[in-house]
Design a protein around this motif. Structure first.
Motif, PDB file in Angstrom:
ATOM      1  N   ASP A 111      31.011   0.753 -45.760  1.00 41.17           N
ATOM      2  CA  ASP A 111      30.047   1.257 -44.786  1.00 41.17           C
ATOM      3  C   ASP A 111      30.660   1.298 -43.391  1.00 41.17           C
ATOM      4  O   ASP A 111      30.454   2.240 -42.628  1.00 41.17           O
ATOM      5  N   TYR A 112      31.427   0.273 -43.072  1.00 38.65           N
ATOM      6  CA  TYR A 112      32.075   0.196 -41.765  1.00 38.65           C
ATOM      7  C   TYR A 112      33.068   1.345 -41.610  1.00 38.65           C
ATOM      8  O   TYR A 112      33.107   2.009 -40.577  1.00 38.65           O
ATOM      9  N   LEU A 113      33.872   1.592 -42.642  1.00 36.50           N
ATOM     10  CA  LEU A 113      34.853   2.670 -42.573  1.00 36.50           C
ATOM     11  C   LEU A 113      34.192   4.045 -42.608  1.00 36.50           C
ATOM     12  O   LEU A 113      34.693   4.991 -42.008  1.00 36.50           O
ATOM     13  N   SER A 114      33.068   4.173 -43.308  1.00 30.92           N
ATOM     14  CA  SER A 114      32.404   5.475 -43.378  1.00 30.92           C
ATOM     15  C   SER A 114      31.828   5.888 -42.026  1.00 30.92           C
ATOM     16  O   SER A 114      31.637   7.072 -41.773  1.00 30.92           O
ATOM     17  N   ASN A 115      31.553   4.917 -41.168  1.00 31.55           N
ATOM     18  CA  ASN A 115      31.059   5.261 -39.824  1.00 31.55           C
ATOM     19  C   ASN A 115      32.094   6.045 -39.028  1.00 31.55           C
ATOM     20  O   ASN A 115      31.761   6.841 -38.171  1.00 31.55           O
ATOM     21  N   PHE A 116      33.382   5.799 -39.319  1.00 23.75           N
ATOM     22  CA  PHE A 116      34.432   6.520 -38.605  1.00 23.75           C
ATOM     23  C   PHE A 116      34.664   7.912 -39.175  1.00 23.75           C
ATOM     24  O   PHE A 116      35.175   8.787 -38.500  1.00 23.75           O
ATOM     25  N   CYS A 117      34.316   8.113 -40.421  1.00 28.63           N
ATOM     26  CA  CYS A 117      34.575   9.381 -41.093  1.00 28.63           C
ATOM     27  C   CYS A 117      33.447  10.391 -40.928  1.00 28.63           C
ATOM     28  O   CYS A 117      33.676  11.586 -41.016  1.00 28.63           O
ATOM     29  N   THR A 118      32.237   9.945 -40.726  1.00 26.79           N
ATOM     30  CA  THR A 118      31.118  10.873 -40.638  1.00 26.79           C
ATOM     31  C   THR A 118      31.022  11.458 -39.236  1.00 26.79           C
ATOM     32  O   THR A 118      31.468  10.863 -38.256  1.00 26.79           O
ATOM     33  N   VAL A 119      30.458  12.633 -39.181  1.00 26.17           N
ATOM     34  CA  VAL A 119      30.257  13.312 -37.908  1.00 26.17           C
ATOM     35  C   VAL A 119      28.825  13.055 -37.471  1.00 26.17           C
ATOM     36  O   VAL A 119      27.882  13.414 -38.175  1.00 26.17           O
ATOM     37  N   ASN A 120      28.685  12.420 -36.345  1.00 29.35           N
ATOM     38  CA  ASN A 120      27.346  12.165 -35.813  1.00 29.35           C
ATOM     39  C   ASN A 120      26.963  13.278 -34.862  1.00 29.35           C
ATOM     40  O   ASN A 120      27.730  13.625 -33.972  1.00 29.35           O
ATOM     41  N   LYS A 121      25.801  13.822 -35.065  1.00 30.00           N
ATOM     42  CA  LYS A 121      25.301  14.839 -34.135  1.00 30.00           C
ATOM     43  C   LYS A 121      24.703  14.130 -32.936  1.00 30.00           C
ATOM     44  O   LYS A 121      23.778  13.344 -33.067  1.00 30.00           O
ATOM     45  N   ARG A 122      25.256  14.395 -31.799  1.00 31.15           N
ATOM     46  CA  ARG A 122      24.704  13.821 -30.575  1.00 31.15           C
ATOM     47  C   ARG A 122      23.790  14.851 -29.940  1.00 31.15           C
ATOM     48  O   ARG A 122      24.177  15.992 -29.742  1.00 31.15           O
ATOM     49  N   SER A 123      22.621  14.414 -29.637  1.00 28.79           N
ATOM     50  CA  SER A 123      21.702  15.335 -28.979  1.00 28.79           C
ATOM     51  C   SER A 123      22.068  15.401 -27.511  1.00 28.79           C
ATOM     52  O   SER A 123      22.375  14.392 -26.882  1.00 28.79           O
ATOM     53  N   LYS A 124      22.061  16.593 -26.981  1.00 27.74           N
ATOM     54  CA  LYS A 124      22.385  16.781 -25.580  1.00 27.74           C
ATOM     55  C   LYS A 124      21.265  16.207 -24.738  1.00 27.74           C
ATOM     56  O   LYS A 124      20.101  16.490 -24.974  1.00 27.74           O
ATOM     57  N   ARG A 125      21.615  15.410 -23.774  1.00 28.14           N
ATOM     58  CA  ARG A 125      20.611  14.811 -22.921  1.00 28.14           C
ATOM     59  C   ARG A 125      20.131  15.834 -21.899  1.00 28.14           C
ATOM     60  O   ARG A 125      20.933  16.536 -21.294  1.00 28.14           O
ATOM     61  N   LYS A 126      18.857  15.899 -21.734  1.00 28.19           N
ATOM     62  CA  LYS A 126      18.289  16.844 -20.783  1.00 28.19           C
ATOM     63  C   LYS A 126      18.624  16.379 -19.371  1.00 28.19           C
ATOM     64  O   LYS A 126      18.701  15.191 -19.104  1.00 28.19           O
ATOM     65  N   PRO A 127      18.794  17.297 -18.434  1.00 28.06           N
ATOM     66  CA  PRO A 127      19.094  16.883 -17.063  1.00 28.06           C
ATOM     67  C   PRO A 127      17.856  16.284 -16.391  1.00 28.06           C
ATOM     68  O   PRO A 127      16.726  16.616 -16.731  1.00 28.06           O
ATOM     69  N   MET A 128      18.096  15.407 -15.426  1.00 30.80           N
ATOM     70  CA  MET A 128      17.012  14.816 -14.643  1.00 30.80           C
ATOM     71  C   MET A 128      16.407  15.928 -13.791  1.00 30.80           C
ATOM     72  O   MET A 128      17.124  16.634 -13.091  1.00 30.80           O
ATOM     73  N   GLN A 129      15.105  16.112 -13.880  1.00 33.98           N
ATOM     74  CA  GLN A 129      14.453  17.177 -13.134  1.00 33.98           C
ATOM     75  C   GLN A 129      13.026  16.796 -12.779  1.00 33.98           C
ATOM     76  O   GLN A 129      12.470  15.861 -13.327  1.00 33.98           O
ATOM     77  N   THR A 130      12.463  17.557 -11.875  1.00 33.96           N
ATOM     78  CA  THR A 130      11.085  17.356 -11.445  1.00 33.96           C
ATOM     79  C   THR A 130      10.277  18.568 -11.879  1.00 33.96           C
ATOM     80  O   THR A 130      10.642  19.702 -11.592  1.00 33.96           O
ATOM     81  N   VAL A 131       9.173  18.310 -12.575  1.00 32.80           N
ATOM     82  CA  VAL A 131       8.289  19.371 -13.057  1.00 32.80           C
ATOM     83  C   VAL A 131       6.963  19.231 -12.331  1.00 32.80           C
ATOM     84  O   VAL A 131       6.365  18.160 -12.323  1.00 32.80           O
ATOM     85  N   GLU A 132       6.520  20.318 -11.711  1.00 32.45           N
ATOM     86  CA  GLU A 132       5.234  20.318 -11.008  1.00 32.45           C
ATOM     87  C   GLU A 132       4.280  21.254 -11.735  1.00 32.45           C
ATOM     88  O   GLU A 132       4.624  22.386 -12.047  1.00 32.45           O
TER      89      GLU A 132
END
Length: 156
Positions: free
Chosen positions: A17-38
Motif C-alpha cells: 500500500d505504501y509503495l502503491s501511493n507512489f505509483c498511482t496518479v492523484n488528481k489534484r483539484s485546482k484551488r479556486k482563487p481568493m475572490q470577493t463576490v457581491e
C-alpha cells in the motif's frame, strides 16, 4: 492461519500500500482563487438575513460573509465560485443577482440612459457600458493640451 503468517501478510500489504501511493496518479483539484463576490438580495427581516448567512457560511471555501440589509447586499470573500454562491442564495427562495452597481464617482456619465437607477443605494449607479469613458479618452485630453500640438490651447 497462524499469527506469524497473518502478521507477515499484513506487513507485506502495508508495504505494498505504501509503495502503491507512489505509483498511482492523484488528481489534484485546482484551488479556486481568493475572490470577493457581491450579490444583491432583497431581505426583509432578521430571519431572511439569518437564512442567507447560514446558506452561504456553510459553503466550502467561504471565509467571510458580510450582509448589509439596508443596501440589500451580500458580500462573500473566500475560495468560492461566484455562480455557486448565487445559486446557493437563490436556493433560499430569494430573488438574487450579481451586484449591478458601481460607485458614482467612478463613472464618467452617471446620467446616461439606463445608468441612473432609483433603486440603487446612495452613491451608486448601475454598471452599464455607456457610462464608462472610452479607453483612449485620457490620451485625447493629453494631446489637446500638449506642447507638441501646434493647435493646443493658447491660454496655457
Amino acid at each position: 492461519m497462524k499469527l506469524s503468517t497473518l502478521l507477515s501478510v499484513k506487513s507485506s500489504m502495508g508495504a505494498l500500500d505504501y509503495l502503491s501511493n507512489f505509483c498511482t496518479v492523484n488528481k489534484r483539484s485546482k484551488r479556486k482563487p481568493m475572490q470577493t463576490v457581491e450579490i444583491k438580495v432583497k431581505m426583509d427581516c432578521d430571519g431572511c438575513e439569518r437564512r442567507i448567512r447560514h446558506a452561504v457560511c456553510s459553503m466550502k471555501g467561504a471565509r467571510t460573509v458580510d450582509i448589509n440589509r439596508k443596501q440589500s447586499r451580500v458580500t462573500v470573500t473566500g475560495y468560492v465560485d461566484p455562480n455557486k454562491v448565487l445559486k446557493r442564495v437563490k436556493h433560499t427562495g430569494k430573488k438574487a443577482e450579481f451586484w449591478p452597481y458601481v460607485p458614482y464617482n467612478l463613472v464618467s456619465y452617471p446620467y446616461v440612459a439606463q445608468a441612473y437607477d432609483k433603486k440603487a443605494p446612495a452613491g451608486y449607479v448601475r454598471n452599464v457600458v455607456q457610462a464608462l469613458p472610452s479607453p483612449n479618452a485620457e490620451e485625447k485630453l493629453n494631446w489637446i493640451f500638449s506642447d507638441e500640438n501646434p493647435n493646443a490651447c493658447s491660454i496655457m
